[in-house]
Design an enzyme around this catalytic site. Structure first.
Site, mmCIF file in Angstrom:
data_model
loop_
_atom_site.group_PDB
_atom_site.id
_atom_site.type_symbol
_atom_site.label_atom_id
_atom_site.label_comp_id
_atom_site.label_asym_id
_atom_site.label_seq_id
_atom_site.Cartn_x
_atom_site.Cartn_y
_atom_site.Cartn_z
ATOM 1 N N LEU A 70 0.868 -1.167 0.000
ATOM 2 C CA LEU A 70 0.000 0.000 0.000
ATOM 3 C C LEU A 70 0.908 1.220 0.000
ATOM 4 O O LEU A 70 1.972 1.205 0.623
ATOM 5 C CB LEU A 70 -0.898 0.021 1.244
ATOM 6 C CG LEU A 70 -2.003 -1.040 1.340
ATOM 7 C CD1 LEU A 70 -2.732 -0.908 2.673
ATOM 8 C CD2 LEU A 70 -2.982 -0.922 0.187
ATOM 9 N N ASP A 71 0.497 2.270 -0.694
ATOM 10 C CA ASP A 71 1.297 3.490 -0.729
ATOM 11 C C ASP A 71 1.524 4.010 0.691
ATOM 12 O O ASP A 71 0.743 3.736 1.611
ATOM 13 C CB ASP A 71 0.589 4.571 -1.556
ATOM 14 C CG ASP A 71 0.443 4.172 -3.012
ATOM 15 O OD1 ASP A 71 1.210 3.302 -3.472
ATOM 16 O OD2 ASP A 71 -0.438 4.731 -3.689
ATOM 17 N N LYS A 72 2.565 4.788 0.849
ATOM 18 C CA LYS A 72 2.917 5.330 2.165
ATOM 19 C C LYS A 72 1.760 6.093 2.797
ATOM 20 O O LYS A 72 1.525 5.997 4.007
ATOM 21 C CB LYS A 72 4.146 6.242 2.028
ATOM 22 C CG LYS A 72 4.662 6.813 3.342
ATOM 23 C CD LYS A 72 5.898 7.664 3.115
ATOM 24 C CE LYS A 72 6.393 8.272 4.423
ATOM 25 N NZ LYS A 72 7.595 9.099 4.242
ATOM 26 N N THR B 115 -1.434 5.624 2.187
ATOM 27 C CA THR B 115 -2.675 4.856 2.132
ATOM 28 C C THR B 115 -2.828 3.999 3.379
ATOM 29 O O THR B 115 -1.877 3.389 3.853
ATOM 30 C CB THR B 115 -2.698 3.943 0.885
ATOM 31 O OG1 THR B 115 -2.640 4.757 -0.280
ATOM 32 C CG2 THR B 115 -3.972 3.106 0.838
ATOM 33 N N HIS C 69 0.160 2.825 -7.813
ATOM 34 C CA HIS C 69 -0.745 3.977 -7.605
ATOM 35 C C HIS C 69 -2.026 3.859 -8.436
ATOM 36 O O HIS C 69 -2.564 4.858 -8.893
ATOM 37 C CB HIS C 69 -0.042 5.288 -7.988
ATOM 38 C CG HIS C 69 1.111 5.663 -7.101
ATOM 39 N ND1 HIS C 69 1.155 5.381 -5.757
ATOM 40 C CD2 HIS C 69 2.266 6.314 -7.384
ATOM 41 C CE1 HIS C 69 2.294 5.838 -5.247
ATOM 42 N NE2 HIS C 69 2.989 6.400 -6.214
#
Length: 253
Positions: free
Chosen positions: A114-116, A118, A204
């Site tokens: 998961l993105d930083k 998110t 993303h």
């Protein structure tokens, strides 16, 4: 295979290897524990740290406390923002840094990322086979996200996502399901709360999908992966082990 008492029979392992695998003691420390009479197997004090034991059948205790052996560990984490989905990093805190010491001996890793910025559901395990099954592009494991979007998301966006949208690198996404939860004004600008289910995990991807239709994601949270929903009792940064039913669901049993 089970024995006469109905217990599952597994392979025998050295006692010191069992303790090492669980992070309870190194081999040299196991020898000291044995000399001190602190380890029992089926109620008998052990004299040899190299004793072959079936941890699925025998009752192992250290200082009178049961030693629960398992080869794999499966954790559900509600990943908070500002933590990265990696096992180590020189600059940022990772999801592994959130775990208690008892789990570190298993050397778990995040299943996907998961993105930083998110939040939400992230699985951690040391079971490479299950991780591969969940991440394989051929499996098309659905992932559902909830997001706050800057802009008035409408039915046209839903139709575009259902048909597949072209991202900035020319890739066309698989059909996705968009649910508009509500639209509202915030600070004089249109915003939308949405739920989106995608079948891929491109870099993303959710953010880029909304950029493709002229809108911007300002908050993103993953709420399910395959048949597994995020436990609503877990606050960001909290985690727990999966139960047997959840594991069966993930394995498609």
């Amino acid at each position: 295979m089970t024995n006469e008492s109905g217990k599952k029979i597994g392979k025998k392992l050295r006692l010191d290897k069992i303790l090492s695998h669980l992070g309870l003691a190194t081999r040299s420390e196991s020898k000291k524990l044995v000399k001190q009479g602190r380890i029992t197997v089926d109620g008998t004090i052990i004299k040899d740290s190299g004793l072959q034991v079936d941890p699925e059948v025998s009752a192992i205790e250290l200082d009178g406390q049961p030693v629960r052996y398992r080869e794999f560990v499966y954790l559900m984490l509600n990943k908070p923002q500002d933590v990265i989905s990696a096992t180590e990093d020189r600059h940022d805190r990772t999801v592994i840094d959130l775990l208690d010491a008892e789990y570190l001996a298993f050397e778990p890793f995040p299943v996907g990322r998961l993105d930083k910025d998110t939040e939400g559901l992230l699985l951690l395990t040391n079971d490479g086979k299950l991780a591969h099954e969940l991440l394989s592009p051929r499996k098309h494991v659905p992932k559902t996200y909830e997001a706050i979007v800057f802009g008035a998301v409408d039915e046209a966006d839903g139709a575009a996502f259902k048909a597949g949208v072209e991202l900035d690198d020319g890739y066309k996404t698989m059909p996705a399901e968009l649910e508009i939860i509500r639209r509202y004004e915030q600070d004089g600008a249109p915003h939308s709360d949405i739920r989106l289910t995608i079948m891929e995990g491109k870099f993303h991807q959710v953010k880029r999908m909304f950029e493709a239709v002229g809108k911007k994601v300002v908050f993103l949270k993953r709420v399910s992966m395959g048949p597994l929903p995020l436990d609503p009792e877990l606050s960001p940064g909290e985690y727990r082990e999966l139960d047997e039913e959840e594991l069966r669901l993930l394995r498609g049993e």
